[in-house]
Motif scaffolding. Structure first.
Motif, short mmCIF file in Angstrom:
data_model
loop_
_atom_site.label_atom_id
_atom_site.label_comp_id
_atom_site.label_asym_id
_atom_site.label_seq_id
_atom_site.Cartn_x
_atom_site.Cartn_y
_atom_site.Cartn_z
N LEU A 108 -32.82 7.25 52.83
CA LEU A 108 -32.15 6.57 51.72
C LEU A 108 -30.63 6.75 51.79
N GLU A 122 -40.00 0.08 42.73
CA GLU A 122 -38.70 -0.09 43.36
C GLU A 122 -37.92 1.22 43.23
N TRP A 124 -34.29 3.02 43.34
CA TRP A 124 -32.86 2.75 43.23
C TRP A 124 -32.08 4.03 43.43
N THR A 125 -31.04 3.98 44.25
CA THR A 125 -30.24 5.15 44.56
C THR A 125 -28.77 4.88 44.24
N VAL A 148 -27.98 1.02 45.73
CA VAL A 148 -28.89 0.35 46.67
C VAL A 148 -30.29 0.37 46.10
N TRP A 150 -34.53 -0.29 46.99
CA TRP A 150 -35.48 -0.19 48.10
C TRP A 150 -36.89 -0.50 47.59
N ASN A 151 -37.79 -0.88 48.49
CA ASN A 151 -39.19 -0.94 48.09
C ASN A 151 -39.82 0.44 48.31
N GLY A 154 -39.31 2.23 51.59
CA GLY A 154 -37.97 2.54 52.05
C GLY A 154 -37.27 1.41 52.77
N VAL A 155 -37.70 0.18 52.52
CA VAL A 155 -37.02 -0.99 53.07
C VAL A 155 -36.02 -1.49 52.04
N GLN A 156 -34.77 -1.67 52.45
CA GLN A 156 -33.73 -2.08 51.50
C GLN A 156 -33.98 -3.49 50.99
N SER A 159 -28.46 -4.44 47.13
CA SER A 159 -27.32 -3.54 47.05
C SER A 159 -26.17 -4.30 46.41
#
Length: 287
Positions: A108, A122, A124-125, A148, A150-151, A154-156, A159
């Motif tokens: 991440l 989902e 969110w970071t 960002v 992600w699912n 860990g696929v973006q 963003s």
């Protein structure tokens, strides 16, 4: 055990991440990602008055954040990740099942200050300055936009990379709503961003800057201003600004003040850890 992180679950439940001792800083300044010694972590899950404990006795990852993924899995995240080269990037997010079995890992990015997982799984970071500008080997940081999405694998998926309206030097707080909005607060400009469907609307704050956590309900936000702070600030949205309408003092049933050591949020709720006690604050319509 020392508490590291707390989280509100998706169904009136709470999570507490603990470790037997804090891993030492590298050169006395920087958190390690992977430690030389093993550490004993626990994830306590409290739901419907029942407590279960997830035991992780031999971990070498230096975890900082806990979030539920679904009813049977939890996400543990190390705030830091080294980029050694294109074929060696540390995967600092790790998913475990309720029995403590490792399920999957992914990266991440580095410099993660906030993690929030929605009911739709989902992730969110939000990133602090080192995650935005780069450190730990990252010349082109994943978190350079400040936020960002992600699912669950860990696929973006999103963003702020193409959003040039503001530079998000540091994401200070992160939450979501039941309607699928992601709401974040960032430094320098001291604004809230409300994001949905790859679009963001920004709102100023009248007289408050904070870091940590906030609850949201309709056009109101209740913000906790900082570590060990005893006061909440209720803000109401008017046009393109959130204005403070009142202050709320955190008190226990016996009248003593709540002194939070850790704080977290989910939608219209705030969770506080004071010693070995947890307090949940919920916004009520018309309150």
């Amino acid at each position: 055990m020392t508490p590291l992180s707390i989280a509100i679950g998706h169904d009136n439940d709470v999570y507490i991440l603990l470790v037997n001792e804090h891993p030492p800083l590298v050169n006395g300044s920087f958190p390690a990602t992977i430690t030389e010694e093993s550490y004993y972590y626990q994830v306590i899950h409290v739901k419907d008055g029942q407590k279960t404990v997830l035991h992780l006795p031999n971990e070498t990852w230096n975890y900082h954040h806990v979030q539920p993924i679904d009813d049977d899995h939890v996400l543990l995240v190390c705030a830091r990740s080294y980029y050694h080269d294109a074929s060696n990037i540390e995967e600092n997010a790790r998913v475990y099942d309720k029995n403590g079995s490792f399920v999957r890992s992914f990266c991440l990015g580095d410099g993660i200050g906030k993690v929030y997982v929605t009911k739709d799984q989902e992730i969110w970071t939000g990133y602090f300055d080192e995650g935005v500008f780069g450190n730990y080997g990252w010349e082109k940081p994943i978190g350079r936009s400040g936020l960002v999405g992600w699912n669950a694998s860990g696929v973006q998926i999103d963003s702020l990379e193409d959003d040039k309206q503001y530079a998000i030097f540091e994401c200070l707080a992160l939450n979501g709503t039941a309607h699928g909005q992601i709401i974040f607060f960032f430094s320098i400009d001291a604004k809230f961003g409300i994001r949905k469907d790859n679009q963001t609307e920004y709102y100023s704050t009248e007289d408050i800057a904070f870091r940590g956590a906030f609850a949201v309900k309709g056009d109101k936000i209740v913000a906790h201003q900082g570590i060990r702070g005893r006061i909440l600030f209720e803000l109401k949205r008017k046009e393109n600004e959130f204005k403070t309408v009142r202050k709320i003092e955190l008190t226990k049933p016996d009248g003593l003040p709540v002194i939070p050591q850790l704080v977290n949020n989910r939608e219209d709720q705030l969770l506080f850890l004071d010693g070995d006690e947890l307090y949940l604050y919920e916004m009520i319509s018309g309150d």
